[in-house]
Design an enzyme around this catalytic site. Sequence first.
Site, short mmCIF file in Angstrom:
data_model
loop_
_atom_site.label_atom_id
_atom_site.label_comp_id
_atom_site.label_asym_id
_atom_site.label_seq_id
_atom_site.Cartn_x
_atom_site.Cartn_y
_atom_site.Cartn_z
N ILE A 180 0.80 -1.27 -0.01
CA ILE A 180 -0.16 0.22 0.02
C ILE A 180 0.73 1.50 -0.04
O ILE A 180 0.50 2.36 0.22
CB ILE A 180 -0.98 -0.06 1.16
CG1 ILE A 180 -0.32 -0.15 2.57
CG2 ILE A 180 -2.12 -1.12 1.04
CD1 ILE A 180 -1.36 0.09 3.72
N ILE A 240 15.36 -3.94 11.14
CA ILE A 240 15.18 -3.23 10.05
C ILE A 240 15.51 -4.02 8.55
O ILE A 240 16.86 -4.13 8.39
CB ILE A 240 15.75 -1.97 10.26
CG1 ILE A 240 15.47 -1.17 11.53
CG2 ILE A 240 15.35 -0.91 9.01
CD1 ILE A 240 13.74 -1.09 11.53
N GLU A 284 2.75 1.80 11.70
CA GLU A 284 1.86 2.67 12.66
C GLU A 284 2.90 3.29 13.76
O GLU A 284 2.51 4.50 14.05
CB GLU A 284 0.91 1.79 13.49
CG GLU A 284 0.55 0.46 12.70
CD GLU A 284 -0.80 0.29 12.10
OE1 GLU A 284 -0.91 -0.67 11.52
OE2 GLU A 284 -1.68 1.50 12.41
N PRO A 340 16.48 0.14 5.62
CA PRO A 340 16.64 1.32 6.25
C PRO A 340 15.83 2.65 5.27
O PRO A 340 15.36 3.47 5.93
CB PRO A 340 18.00 1.75 6.52
CG PRO A 340 18.72 0.54 6.18
CD PRO A 340 17.92 -0.42 5.36
N LYS A 345 9.42 -6.09 13.67
CA LYS A 345 8.15 -5.89 14.41
C LYS A 345 7.18 -5.01 13.54
O LYS A 345 6.15 -4.86 13.99
CB LYS A 345 8.69 -5.03 15.60
CG LYS A 345 9.36 -5.76 16.67
CD LYS A 345 9.68 -4.73 17.77
CE LYS A 345 9.82 -5.70 19.07
NZ LYS A 345 10.46 -4.82 20.08
MO1 MOS Z 1 -3.80 -0.02 9.41
S1 MOS Z 1 -4.92 1.65 10.11
O1 MOS Z 1 -4.44 -1.42 10.27
O2 MOS Z 1 -4.26 0.10 7.75
#
Ligand code: MOS
Length: 750
Positions: free
Chosen positions: A471, A635, A711, A638, A707
Amino acid sequence: MFDQSKVVGLPISRIDGPLKVTGQARYAAEHFEPGMLFGHVVLATIASGRLIAVDVRGAERVPGVIKIYTHENRPKTAYRDSKWKDAVALPGHPFRPLENDRVLFDGQPVAFVVAETPESARDAAALVHMHYTAELTHTDIVAEQHNSYEPPVARMKQFLPPPPRGDAEQAFAGASYKISADYILSGEHHNPMELFAATVRFEGDGAFTIYDKTQGSQNSRDYVCGVFDLDPDKVIVRNDFVGGAFGQALRPKHHLFFAVMASLDLSRSIKVEMSRREMFYLTWRPSCIQTVSLAADTEGNLEAVLHHAVHATSRHEDYQENVANWSGLAYKCDNVKISYEIVKLDLATPGDMRAPGAATGVNALETAMDELAYEIGIDPLDLRIRNFVHRDQNLDKAITSKALHACYREGAARFGWSERSPAPRSMQEGNDLVGWGMASGIWEAMMSKGEAKVRLSADGKVTVSAAASDIGTGTYTILGQIAAEVFDCAIEAVTVDIGKSDLPKTGVEGGSWTAATTGSAVQTAARAVIKSLLTHAQSMEPSPLADVTDEQVEIAEGRLVLESNHQIGIAIADIMAASGLISIEEHAKVGPDMLAMKKYVSYSHSAVFVEVKVDEQLGIVRVTRVVSAIAGGRILNPKTARSQILGGVVMGIGMALHEESAIDHRTGRIMNHNLAEYHIPAHADIHDVDVIFVEEDDDKASPIGVKGLGEIGIVGVAAAVSNAIFHATGKRIRRLPITIDKILESETAE
Ligand code: MOS
């Protein structure tokens, strides 16, 4: 984990980048079919009431109009709610476009026009006249909060508040230092660059290929198959490229419903693209009111944490997110009380928006922590360090890794935090007041179930496939890197095939779990290819690898070799030739380690440092510097990782200063449904943003030590900005966004 790092960990540019910058990457609205039709949605202009008449006479006279759908002539669809529930549906009744005469929110689709050209469809849509009986609307969370309730059906059990610990009220009453305040967040709207669109290719005999803007091609496929009773084997949904989504495209939207409905009804291919305005009436980050009360002893040890949150939902569904539970686990405290409720408003169902819940709740907690630090008279960073805890006290589980000290240390050093003058209004530069603020961030590091296939060809070429989505996050690139690492090849030798519903099963791209999930699936499938290659190598006579296990071999320079001695091995091409193969393909399924997760829980962490310059006479705030230090496990890349965090910081600045759903509560209508009046940060709003990834080894969060970063970058940013504004001005503004009027009207604290 990876033993070596030749490709993983390098700042490789996006492998899909050239396609995107040359326009070859086609988004959902950029596919064309000969003779295709175009649809346009008519939106309600009231927020609550009933349709009493729909006048389509004028619209029907527009040349090129094929058909106009309303609730009176909509084709039949599935009856039961269960058929309308997508993979991430909420408790309640899923919205059904054109179901009946009821209007539940402003901008609800109330008619749908199909025409030969997009222009005819749009013009005709403007001529559809709706007659309503409008009812009183309730859209203001402040006025409606007395109607809040605990969700009767939990969306996820981890969203339920933890049981209280100790006696928070009593501890609060008896404490030496305390603060208690209300924090209000106006709703926010997702504004990905790409508009929602679906291009449906009608193939006959129940077969369709659908290009949809979605975070999950299989979720869209299953939704349309449920609603229209289609055979999932005949429907392919593709989302090869997605121009941002931020959670808005987790659940199927009405454009997809209308496109498939009309294609089925008219036996034609069709495209439906939303307008920017239409995007504002969908899923949004809900408005929220929170009360946070904190108490501490004279040294700053937390003695009580109370957090109550109420956010909006719609009339028909109970949207839920984890707003307040973070307050029970972020810092060490024995007396904690957390409560959480929702309230129905006459608005569309809210939905996940980048760090749903945490961006809202951690923001309130971290602003409250800043207030407490001033109350006690200690440095805001010291207050956080003093209350550091390495255990999730809500769940009473160990945390897989928490390199937050390193975030504090490295972030503060890079920012120059030790030079901060503690008193508000004590730093100035020319006409500007200067403020330095900080906050912590936290987000759950999740891994979900996922599958992938990996194919190695005799010529050394590799293909990775999964129904995962990119996305804008860099999924193509990191999956390519993981495969290239295992097969010791250049990333150019890897083809990454994702974004199609007929590829190995993958959940929606959300929750920051894709890198951990699909990345692990790719690594597992790639290791299975090596195992299979070894079996073939061992059937050769003689075989230098006869007595070894797959744990002892790896690929190096096109050969399957002993890890301990690269001299011993056989060329991949020779192994395949001996077995008469041209390629080997393996399929892997992965999921979280449920046994480990009985004892552990995993989070990503951050420390955000912000400098603002405030022109108090004009009320203008500029965020001149941000340092975001992230503990996000391994990571993989980077460069794409940094972009994730930069995007989160920019969105956090928008949340702090600009973004606000402006609703006229008399009519329940959204007033600023365009990018001129709903301001998202532009280049001129963004200055220096510096991202640090601290070292963090974690062998439990996911098999590849990742991880997820989608978000965590936004969490805490708005609090750090708001805390910096307080430091600059002495003005504590608890309702976001902190716009010019609030700076001008607020009083300076004592
Ligand atoms: Mo995210 S807000 O779970 O695309």
